[in-house]
Design a protein around this motif. Structure first.
Motif, PDB file in Angstrom:
ATOM      1  N   ASP A  42       8.693  12.381  -8.077  1.00  0.00           N
ATOM      2  CA  ASP A  42       8.129  13.704  -8.340  1.00  0.00           C
ATOM      3  C   ASP A  42       8.706  14.756  -7.392  1.00  0.00           C
ATOM      4  N   GLU A  43       8.886  14.393  -6.128  1.00  0.00           N
ATOM      5  CA  GLU A  43       9.302  15.370  -5.127  1.00  0.00           C
ATOM      6  C   GLU A  43      10.805  15.568  -5.073  1.00  0.00           C
ATOM      7  N   HIS A  44      11.583  14.552  -5.481  1.00  0.00           N
ATOM      8  CA  HIS A  44      13.034  14.637  -5.324  1.00  0.00           C
ATOM      9  C   HIS A  44      13.819  14.409  -6.610  1.00  0.00           C
ATOM     10  N   GLY A  45      13.163  13.929  -7.640  1.00  0.00           N
ATOM     11  CA  GLY A  45      13.878  13.618  -8.864  1.00  0.00           C
ATOM     12  C   GLY A  45      14.670  12.330  -8.798  1.00  0.00           C
ATOM     13  N   TRP A  46      14.416  11.518  -7.788  1.00  0.00           N
ATOM     14  CA  TRP A  46      15.123  10.245  -7.649  1.00  0.00           C
ATOM     15  C   TRP A  46      14.601   9.235  -8.669  1.00  0.00           C
ATOM     16  N   VAL A  47      15.455   8.276  -9.009  1.00  0.00           N
ATOM     17  CA  VAL A  47      15.034   7.144  -9.825  1.00  0.00           C
ATOM     18  C   VAL A  47      14.540   6.054  -8.883  1.00  0.00           C
ATOM     19  N   VAL A  48      13.293   5.671  -9.010  1.00  0.00           N
ATOM     20  CA  VAL A  48      12.680   4.721  -8.080  1.00  0.00           C
ATOM     21  C   VAL A  48      11.971   3.625  -8.861  1.00  0.00           C
ATOM     22  N   THR A  49      12.215   2.382  -8.496  1.00  0.00           N
ATOM     23  CA  THR A  49      11.479   1.247  -9.056  1.00  0.00           C
ATOM     24  C   THR A  49      10.879   0.451  -7.909  1.00  0.00           C
ATOM     25  N   LEU A  50       9.837  -0.290  -8.207  1.00  0.00           N
ATOM     26  CA  LEU A  50       9.165  -1.102  -7.191  1.00  0.00           C
ATOM     27  C   LEU A  50       8.909  -2.503  -7.723  1.00  0.00           C
ATOM     28  N   GLU A  51       9.392  -3.502  -6.973  1.00  0.00           N
ATOM     29  CA  GLU A  51       9.079  -4.901  -7.208  1.00  0.00           C
ATOM     30  C   GLU A  51       8.525  -5.464  -5.901  1.00  0.00           C
ATOM     31  N   TRP A  52       8.343  -6.768  -5.859  1.00  0.00           N
ATOM     32  CA  TRP A  52       7.904  -7.390  -4.613  1.00  0.00           C
ATOM     33  C   TRP A  52       8.758  -8.625  -4.342  1.00  0.00           C
ATOM     34  N   ALA A  53       8.802  -9.023  -3.085  1.00  0.00           N
ATOM     35  CA  ALA A  53       9.480 -10.252  -2.683  1.00  0.00           C
ATOM     36  C   ALA A  53       8.695 -10.885  -1.551  1.00  0.00           C
ATOM     37  N   GLY A  54       8.674 -12.208  -1.514  1.00  0.00           N
ATOM     38  CA  GLY A  54       8.007 -12.897  -0.419  1.00  0.00           C
ATOM     39  C   GLY A  54       8.763 -12.700   0.884  1.00  0.00           C
ATOM     40  N   ARG A 108       0.850  -1.200   0.000  1.00  0.00           N
ATOM     41  CA  ARG A 108       0.000   0.000   0.000  1.00  0.00           C
ATOM     42  C   ARG A 108       0.885   1.250   0.000  1.00  0.00           C
ATOM     43  N   GLU A 109       1.806   1.305   0.964  1.00  0.00           N
ATOM     44  CA  GLU A 109       2.699   2.453   1.059  1.00  0.00           C
ATOM     45  C   GLU A 109       3.732   2.434  -0.065  1.00  0.00           C
ATOM     46  N   GLY A 110       4.134   1.222  -0.482  1.00  0.00           N
ATOM     47  CA  GLY A 110       5.132   1.106  -1.538  1.00  0.00           C
ATOM     48  C   GLY A 110       4.701   1.792  -2.822  1.00  0.00           C
ATOM     49  N   PHE A 111       3.459   1.582  -3.234  1.00  0.00           N
ATOM     50  CA  PHE A 111       2.971   2.213  -4.455  1.00  0.00           C
ATOM     51  C   PHE A 111       2.877   3.729  -4.303  1.00  0.00           C
ATOM     52  N   GLN A 112       2.547   4.210  -3.108  1.00  0.00           N
ATOM     53  CA  GLN A 112       2.508   5.650  -2.882  1.00  0.00           C
ATOM     54  C   GLN A 112       3.909   6.256  -2.932  1.00  0.00           C
ATOM     55  N   LEU A 113       4.888   5.570  -2.346  1.00  0.00           N
ATOM     56  CA  LEU A 113       6.274   6.046  -2.410  1.00  0.00           C
ATOM     57  C   LEU A 113       6.781   6.072  -3.842  1.00  0.00           C
ATOM     58  N   LEU A 114       6.383   5.074  -4.616  1.00  0.00           N
ATOM     59  CA  LEU A 114       6.766   5.032  -6.023  1.00  0.00           C
ATOM     60  C   LEU A 114       6.209   6.237  -6.771  1.00  0.00           C
ATOM     61  N   ASN A 115       5.027   6.687  -6.398  1.00  0.00           N
ATOM     62  CA  ASN A 115       4.432   7.879  -7.012  1.00  0.00           C
ATOM     63  C   ASN A 115       5.123   9.162  -6.552  1.00  0.00           C
ATOM     64  N   ASP A 116       5.383   9.239  -5.231  1.00  0.00           N
ATOM     65  CA  ASP A 116       5.762  10.524  -4.635  1.00  0.00           C
ATOM     66  C   ASP A 116       7.250  10.851  -4.729  1.00  0.00           C
ATOM     67  N   LEU A 117       8.111   9.872  -4.482  1.00  0.00           N
ATOM     68  CA  LEU A 117       9.535  10.178  -4.355  1.00  0.00           C
ATOM     69  C   LEU A 117      10.174  10.716  -5.639  1.00  0.00           C
TER      70      LEU A 117
END
Length: 306
Positions: free
Chosen positions: A105-117, A94-103
Motif C-alpha cells: 500500500d505504501e510503496h507499490g511493491w509486490v509482496v508475498t508472505l510464506e513461512w519456514a521452520g 506478527r510483524e510479517g502479516f503487518q508488513l504484508l499489509n503495509d508495504l
C-alpha cells in the motif's frame, strides 16, 4: 468454531491441508493481519488468542510438534541465489502479516508472505548464525557479501549477487522494552522502527528483489495464559530453566517435565514446549525465545519485488 480461533476457511485448511502447520499459519493470519493487531488491548487479545490457538491445536493434533520439528532445516534464506536476503533478528509472523499489509500500500511493491521452520533448535540466534555463517554471532561474520546492522542506521550494503544483511532489530528493542513490568515502548512503535529500517535497507541496496526473514520468532508470556502448570512442575521448571532452553542433564526434575510434556529434547538441549513458563515473584522478562512453539519456530518469509 473453538471460541473464534478460526473461521470456515481456516477450518478447511486445518482439515484438508497436507500439514496442520499450514492451517495454523492461516489461523495466525486471521489473528495478526488486523490493522490494529499490535495496538493496546487488541495486542493483548491477539497474544492470548495465539496462545489459546496453539494450546487447542496441540490437544487436537498430536502430530503438531512432530511436524514443526520436521519443518526445520534447509531454510530458504540459505538457498538464495540472487537478490538480497535480509535476516531481521526475532522478526515474527506478527510483524510479517503487518508488513504484508503495509508495504504494498505504501510503496507499490509486490509482496508475498510464506513461512519456514527455524534452522534448528534451540531457536536462538547463536545456533542459527553458526549454521548459516559459521560464526558465533551475526556481528562476527566476516564476508564480502554480508553486512551486520546493529542499530537503525544502514551502512553501505554489499553489491554482490546474492548479498545478505543481518539486523539486530527488532530483537534489540524487544529485549529493552519488555524487561519486567516496566515497558517504556509500545509494540506498535517497535514495529514502526523495524519497518522503517527495512525500508531504508531496500532503499540503500542495489537489488530490486528481497527475501526478508528471521532467525527465530518469540513468545510473549505476559497476561493470561491457558498453559497451566501443576505445583510440582512449576517448581521444577522454575528451578531448572532460566530461559526456554538448557543443556541436557541426568536429573529427576527434567525427567518429570519431559514426561509431563512440558519440555522436549532437541539434541543436547531441552526446550520448553508451547507457552509454558514459570511464574516468579517480581518483574520478569515477557519476551522469550529458544523453545518449541509456533510463534518462535514458524519464521516469516517475505518476498519483495520493488
Amino acid at each position: 468454531m473453538s471460541s473464534g480461533l478460526y473461521g470456515s476457511e481456516q477450518l478447511s485448511e486445518l482439515v484438508r491441508g497436507e500439514s496442520v502447520l499450514d492451517g495454523a499459519f492461516e489461523c495466525l493470519r486471521r489473528i495478526w493481519s488486523r490493522p490494529d493487531a499490535l495496538n493496546g488491548q487488541t495486542l493483548t487479545d491477539s497474544e492470548y488468542r495465539t496462545r489459546l490457538l496453539e494450546h487447542h491445536l496441540a490437544a487436537q493434533e498430536p502430530k503438531l510438534y512432530d511436524e514443526l520439528n520436521a519443518s526445520m532445516g534447509d531454510h530458504p534464506v540459505m538457498n538464495l541465489d540472487s537478490g538480497c536476503g535480509v535476516i531481521m533478528d526475532a522478526l515474527s509472523l506478527r510483524e510479517g502479516f503487518q508488513l504484508l499489509n503495509d508495504l504494498p500500500d505504501e510503496h507499490g511493491w509486490v509482496v508475498t508472505l510464506e513461512w519456514a521452520g527455524v534452522e534448528r533448535l534451540p531457536s536462538e540466534t547463536t545456533f542459527m548464525c553458526r549454521e548459516w555463517f559459521d560464526a558465533h554471532s551475526p556481528s562476527a561474520v566476516n564476508r564480502d557479501d554480508y553486512r551486520f546492522v546493529g542499530d537503525l542506521d544502514v551502512p553501505q550494503l554489499p553489491a554482490s549477487d546474492p548479498s545478505f544483511v543481518w539486523t539486530r532489530h527488532p530483537d534489540r528493542r524487544l529485549e529493552e522494552s519488555f524487561k519486567g513490568n516496566y515497558s517504556s515502548e509500545a509494540m506498535i512503535d517497535i514495529y514502526s522502527d523495524t519497518k522503517g529500517l527495512l525500508e531504508d535497507i531496500v532503499a540503500e541496496s542495489v537489488h530490486d528483489e528481497f527475501l526478508v526473514t528471521s532467525d527465530h520468532g518469540y513468545v510473549n508470556v505476559q497476561d493470561t495464559n491457558p498453559y497451566v502448570l501443576s505445583d510440582s512442575n512449576e517448581d521444577a521448571l522454575s528451578s531448572k530453566f532460566s530461559g526456554r532452553h538448557r543443556e541436557v542433564a541426568d536429573d529427576y526434575a527434567l525427567d518429570q517435565l519431559h514426561d509431563a510434556g512440558v519440555i522436549e529434547r532437541a539434541g543436547g538441549h531441552y526446550v520448553v514446549k508451547g507457552h509454558y513458563h514459570p511464574t516468579k515473584p517480581g518483574a520478569t522478562k515477557h519476551i522469550r525465545h529458544g523453545g518449541l512453539s509456533l510463534p518462535e519456530c514458524m519464521t516469516p518469509v517475505l518476498r519483495i519485488t520493488t
